[in-house]
Scaffold this motif. Structure first.
Motif, mmCIF file in Angstrom:
data_model
loop_
_atom_site.group_PDB
_atom_site.id
_atom_site.type_symbol
_atom_site.label_atom_id
_atom_site.label_comp_id
_atom_site.label_asym_id
_atom_site.label_seq_id
_atom_site.Cartn_x
_atom_site.Cartn_y
_atom_site.Cartn_z
ATOM 1 N N GLU A 185 0.303 4.215 0.355
ATOM 2 C CA GLU A 185 -0.087 5.152 1.405
ATOM 3 C C GLU A 185 0.674 4.882 2.707
ATOM 4 O OE1 GLU A 185 -1.550 8.005 0.480
ATOM 5 O OE2 GLU A 185 -3.415 7.049 -0.098
ATOM 6 N N ASP A 186 1.197 3.647 2.867
ATOM 7 C CA ASP A 186 1.925 3.299 4.084
ATOM 8 C C ASP A 186 3.360 3.805 4.053
ATOM 9 O OD1 ASP A 186 -0.336 2.030 4.793
ATOM 10 O OD2 ASP A 186 0.384 0.013 4.354
ATOM 11 N N GLN A 187 3.769 4.362 2.932
ATOM 12 C CA GLN A 187 5.154 4.781 2.819
ATOM 13 C C GLN A 187 5.304 6.270 2.573
ATOM 14 O OE1 GLN A 187 6.866 1.165 0.533
ATOM 15 N NE2 GLN A 187 8.226 2.890 0.192
ATOM 16 N N LEU A 188 4.317 6.852 1.899
ATOM 17 C CA LEU A 188 4.427 8.260 1.528
ATOM 18 C C LEU A 188 3.952 9.126 2.682
ATOM 19 C CD1 LEU A 188 2.898 7.909 -2.022
ATOM 20 C CD2 LEU A 188 5.292 7.963 -1.414
ATOM 21 N N PHE A 189 4.784 10.055 3.110
ATOM 22 C CA PHE A 189 4.372 10.905 4.228
ATOM 23 C C PHE A 189 4.610 12.374 3.949
ATOM 24 C CE2 PHE A 189 8.811 10.672 4.689
ATOM 25 C CZ PHE A 189 9.161 11.876 5.284
ATOM 26 N N LYS A 207 1.220 6.967 -7.165
ATOM 27 C CA LYS A 207 1.656 6.806 -5.776
ATOM 28 C C LYS A 207 2.578 5.595 -5.656
ATOM 29 C CE LYS A 207 -2.054 8.986 -3.214
ATOM 30 N NZ LYS A 207 -3.380 8.808 -2.657
ATOM 31 N N ARG A 221 -0.633 15.659 5.721
ATOM 32 C CA ARG A 221 -0.645 14.538 4.781
ATOM 33 C C ARG A 221 -1.778 13.561 5.118
ATOM 34 N NH1 ARG A 221 -1.029 11.598 1.436
ATOM 35 N NH2 ARG A 221 0.027 9.653 0.973
ATOM 36 N N GLU A 250 0.851 -1.191 0.000
ATOM 37 C CA GLU A 250 0.000 0.000 0.000
ATOM 38 C C GLU A 250 0.889 1.244 0.000
ATOM 39 O OE1 GLU A 250 -3.167 1.485 -0.658
ATOM 40 O OE2 GLU A 250 -3.385 -0.660 -0.257
ATOM 41 N N GLN A 271 -2.993 2.397 10.387
ATOM 42 C CA GLN A 271 -2.243 3.159 9.385
ATOM 43 C C GLN A 271 -0.940 3.676 9.992
ATOM 44 O OE1 GLN A 271 -3.224 4.307 6.085
ATOM 45 N NE2 GLN A 271 -1.170 5.130 5.959
#
Lengths: 288, 245
Positions: A92-96, A147, B151, A90, B197
């Motif tokens: 989303e679990d890496q991009l911050f 992403k 974010r 995912e 998350q």
């Protein structure tokens, strides 16, 4: 013989709740190979991948990095994670970070590189995934495929020797998959070792040169792609079906009795071979 | 919120150094607060609107809708300033000229001040403020927290939206009692998902060598002194006009 880049020997892992996820698992990742870890949904592929960069520590067994037993102190882990990059399923679990360029710069800066060097690494990683134009875009405005590429670029910027990807093609359309595989192929050509966990046998067949069949916490068999995927017994035990390409090719070979015919690795090659066979067939030489 | 964010990332002045926008806007704000509101207010309002719409290229409609929310608050609250309560015999409500003057001044001043801030939010994405925030001495931890929250707002907003859509598809909002129940379930699941998350993000960041601080490259933007000088001259002219008229 040089030691493999990464080797897991008899690894057990039990989750804190008591669920046993890995059970005497052996896996070898040789340098410069493309290895697919194939397993059905819920077989624990992600748990296995989390062992490859030291996120999870085995409850028993040994992990060797270039022949050296691994340690779990901060210094060793830093070096380990520089050498083994893990791309999660995912993105989303890496991009911050707020922009793609900033996000990609995170890894290089953690390696202690200077601003200038980090800038170079970012440009290099974005180029490798052909997303230079996204550098200043806000992360939250990207499409899923974008992403995913940004997340891979973030790992790539650390120049890992081994790139491990969890279900890299999940959620991508055919174009996105082709685009991603193309980028990965170029990385491989440049010397990167690639590991990906997937349930997609067709993908593994088309792409990997080695396959490990993973089921209920153990690797049932690891070896050359075509040989392992043709192993009906192992495949059905792991609740997997051999790839259609391979089944078709085998059928054709049996029907035509052609021993030297090599199984095709892509649908283009299979189609060409089929066309050839059908033409031969009309001449009365194959199907009669 | 989505619209503001979209324009902040895409307007003509997106790549300008944040100081080039912050200094003029803050100066206008100071003028608004210092000078007689009925004279300076309209000038500041006109100035920020022109800068936002013609300078940064943000649609007039968006600019007005951003100002609409504070304007609505003013409309709801300010009329009471014009009314006074008297207790001569019994009590009675009176409409006083001084009160009206006060109400008008307050509205114009508030609106002009808000327009300075909306100019900033519409032309500069949050991410661009971080170097400045660090420069003025805000601790790195707080700045990182601001960025992470920024974010994750989008991640959770999307989850909340899809969650609500999924509930609606199964008639979760078809009656008042069901709506209350559905909203409760959705909120609960969002909390749970936020925790998961966060845990996964930690693993993802650890894979990239995270060791306590979230350092990333900051955009390099040259401060254009001529631009800043021009902007400040214009601000000065607005100030003079407000003072003399």
């Amino acid at each position: 013989m040089t030691a493999p880049l990464l080797a897991l020997c008899g690894v057990d892992y039990t989750y804190p709740g008591g669920v046993m996820a890995l059970h005497g698992l052996d896996l070898t990742v040789a340098k410069g190979r493309k290895l697919a870890i194939l397993g059905a949904n819920g077989s624990g592929k992600t748990t296995l991948l989390l062992h490859l960069n030291g996120t999870l520590q085995p409850t028993r067994g040994e992990i060797l990095l270039s022949g050296q037993p691994v340690r779990y102190d901060r210094r060793f882990l830093t070096d380990w994670r520089r050498r083994v990059g893990l791309v999660m399923q995912e993105p989303e679990d890496q991009l911050f970070a707020a922009t793609v360029g900033q996000d990609v710069s995170f890894g290089p800066l953690n390696l202690g590189l200077t601003i200038g060097e980090a800038r170079e690494r970012v440009a290099e990683a974005l180029t490798a995934l052909q997303i230079n134009e996204l550098a200043d875009r806000a992360t939250h405005t990207l499409s899923f495929g974008q992403k995913k590429r940004a997340a891979i670029a973030g790992i790539l910027a650390m120049r890992p020797e081994l790139l491990a990807l969890d279900e890299p093609t999940a959620g991508l359309d055919a174009h996105g998959v082709a685009y991603l595989l193309d980028a990965l192929q170029q990385l491989h050509a440049a010397g990167a070792t690639l590991v990906f966990a997937t349930h997609d046998v067709e993908l593994a067949y088309a792409w990997a040169d080695q396959v490990a069949i993973f089921h209920e916490g153990v690797v049932l068999r690891q070896g050359e792609t075509a040989a392992v995927l043709a192993d009906i017994e192992v495949m059905s035990r792991a609740r997997l079906r051999p790839p259609l390409l391979l089944e078709l090719a085998q059928l054709l070979r049996e029907e035509c009795g052609d021993e030297v015919w090599r199984p095709p690795r892509s649908r283009e090659v299979l189609l060409a071979q089929l066309r050839e066979r059908l033409r031969v067939g009309r001449d009365g030489r194959c199907y009669g | 919120m989505q619209a503001i964010d979209h324009h902040a990332w895409t307007n003509h002045w997106r790549d300008r150094h944040p100081l080039e926008k912050l200094l003029p806007a803050l100066s206008l704000l100071v003028l608004t607060l210092a000078l007689p509101p009925l004279r300076i207010g309209p000038l500041v309002l006109a100035g920020t609107m022109l800068a936002t719409v013609y300078g940064a290229g943000i649609p007039l409609k968006t600019t007005l809708s951003v100002l609409a929310a504070p304007a609505a608050f003013l409309l709801a609250g300010v009329p009471f300033l014009a009314i006074s309560l008297r207790f001569n015999d019994g009590f009675s409500l009176h409409f006083s000229p001084e009160g009206l003057q006060l109400a008008l001044e307050t509205s114009v001043r508030a609106l002009a001040a808000v327009s300075c801030l909306s100019f900033l939010t519409l032309t500069t994405p949050l991410a661009d403020w971080t170097p400045l925030l660090r420069r003025v001495g805000i601790p790195a931890g707080i700045v990182e927290l601001i960025l992470l929250v920024y974010r994750l707002i989008f991640v959770f907003a999307e989850r909340a939206l899809t969650g609500r859509q999924a509930q609606t598809a199964r008639l979760g909002y078809s009656r008042l009692d069901r709506s209350v129940r559905s909203l409760g379930l959705l909120t609960g699941s969002l909390f749970q998902r936020s925790l998961e998350q966060a845990r996964r993000l930690e693993i993802g960041l650890a894979a990239r060598g995270y060791s306590g601080d979230l350092r990333v490259l900051q955009p390099e933007r040259a401060l254009s002194w001529p631009w800043l000088l021009w902007a400040m001259t214009l601000v000065g002219l607005v100030g003079l006009a407000g003072y003399w008229i």
